[in-house]
Design an enzyme around this catalytic site. Structure first.
Site, PDB file in Angstrom:
ATOM      1  N   CYS A 102       0.984  -1.369   0.131  1.00  0.00           N
ATOM      2  CA  CYS A 102       0.104  -0.064  -0.100  1.00  0.00           C
ATOM      3  C   CYS A 102       0.932   1.212  -0.044  1.00  0.00           C
ATOM      4  O   CYS A 102       0.625   1.983  -0.768  1.00  0.00           O
ATOM      5  CB  CYS A 102      -1.054  -0.010   1.046  1.00  0.00           C
ATOM      6  SG  CYS A 102      -1.907   1.324   1.285  1.00  0.00           S
ATOM      7  N   CYS A 198      -5.515  -2.530   6.832  1.00  0.00           N
ATOM      8  CA  CYS A 198      -6.833  -1.631   6.698  1.00  0.00           C
ATOM      9  C   CYS A 198      -8.094  -2.117   6.140  1.00  0.00           C
ATOM     10  O   CYS A 198      -9.003  -1.614   6.515  1.00  0.00           O
ATOM     11  CB  CYS A 198      -6.038  -0.296   5.893  1.00  0.00           C
ATOM     12  SG  CYS A 198      -5.541  -1.133   4.255  1.00  0.00           S
TER      13      CYS A 198
END
Length: 366
Positions: A102, A198
């Site tokens: 990410c 996340c």
């Protein structure tokens, strides 16, 4: 120094760290703009969209600080570049780290590119890391809070990605960040830290994964092939795991020491000091460094093979530009798919993704 002509675009997540990062930059006189990134369309178990809650908090903080803010949707980029990678790794029986990907593909690529198009001189985030600027370029340093240092997750970034980055809370302890947020009555001052991946958040990991990958039940076997029980899917298990195996009996505890994708068998061994759990050599690919100058033959360093692991003395030898052989003292549960992250003191040299793990010349069953 007049910073008012220097535009800094801050990634505001709705958490306390990025809130304080934005506040500190504003106090230092920079022209600060906040950007909220929506990377995943998610709803928690109570039907609440946590991204909406985070966005409300981010807006509240931006208004409290007095900065302009925008929201940008990177859901497609995230799905294509991070989530697909995450699923592919699990299909291969590996244990990936999506946070590293990410940072590499979204926060310091898609977001960085977007910020630069807005005319940013720098981008900033609430990561616990530091940047050192010198004649030989920019170096990524550990955050001063040893317990919160996040260079492990930033280790795949390049010089190009970090040269225009600021980490305002990297010089602080987490406790100090909370104190600053409370002092200035920021909406996120008492907000608890997000945990886990996340896109999963607080939800049950196995249940989440089952929505995307078909789980296939198989046998749990010992190293001699004796059937010890059943597993609900190889993807739910990782090397060194003890809990959730459902194997009782006498003697020492059982641990996962390997996976056989061809036969769909989970391999276990007995005893936490079993040699099959320990390795001293690995082969890794996708090597990246943020340093301008690095010996591309070999170098000594310390390494971490998972987040918050103690530093281990290591030697890195290049096979080619992106593949390395790493030797190190006996270490437990080194796992394919995870990152091997390399340090020279405070400096994060870079990292590579673990492919194969050995004890001497014997390849482990992982």
């Amino acid at each position: 120094m007049d910073n008012s002509k220097i535009k800094v675009v801050v990634g505001i997540s709705g958490g306390v760290d990025s809130s304080v990062a934005a506040l500190l930059l504003k106090q230092q006189g920079y022209d600060v703009v906040g950007i909220f990134m929506k990377n995943w369309d998610e709803t928690d178990d109570d039907g609440v969209c946590t991204a909406e809650e985070d966005y409300k908090d981010a807006v509240a903080v931006a208004n409290e600080i007095g900065i302009d803010y925008y929201s940008i949707n990177f859901e497609k980029e995230y799905y294509d570049r991070v989530f697909t990678y995450f699923l592919d790794e699990y299909k291969k029986g590996r244990t990936p780290n999506p946070d590293i990907m990410c940072n590499k593909e979204i926060k310091f690529k898609a977001f960085l590119d977007f910020a630069m198009k807005l005319g940013a001189d720098y981008v900033a985030t609430g990561h616990y890391a530091r940047i050192e600027r010198g004649d030989d370029g920019v170096k990524l340093l550990r955050g001063l809070d040893n317990n919160k240092d996040q260079t492990y997750f930033l280790s795949q970034l390049t010089q190009e990605q970090i040269k225009n980055v600021m980490f305002p809370v990297g010089e602080l302890q987490k406790k100090e960040v909370r104190e600053i947020a409370k002092k200035y009555n920021l909406a996120t001052a008492d907000k608890k830290d997000s945990t886990g991946i996340c896109f999963i958040g607080e939800r049950n990991f196995n249940e989440f994964l089952s929505h995307y990958l078909p789980a296939k039940q198989g046998n749990i076997v010992d190293v001699d092939g004796n059937i010890m029980g059943k597993h609900n899917g190889l993807m739910y298990h990782t090397i060194g795991q003890r809990r959730g195996l459902g194997i009782g009996g006498d003697g020492a505890a059982w641990f996962v020491c390997g996976k056989n994708l061809a036969t769909n068998e989970l391999i276990v061994c007995q005893g936490e000091d079993n040699p099959l759990l320990y390795s001293n050599k690995l082969y890794a690919s996708q090597f990246e460094t943020s340093l301008n100058h690095l010996d591309r033959n070999e170098f000594d360093c310390t390494a971490k093979f998972r987040y918050r692991q103690k530093d281990i003395k290591a030697h890195v030898k290049f096979i080619d530009d992106t593949h390395v052989e790493v030797t190190y003292d006996d270490t437990k549960a080194v796992t394919p798919g995870q990152a091997a992250v390399f340090y020279d003191g405070e400096v994060c040299i870079g990292s590579a993704i673990i492919d194969e793990v050995y004890n001497g010349d014997k390849k482990l069953m992982v």
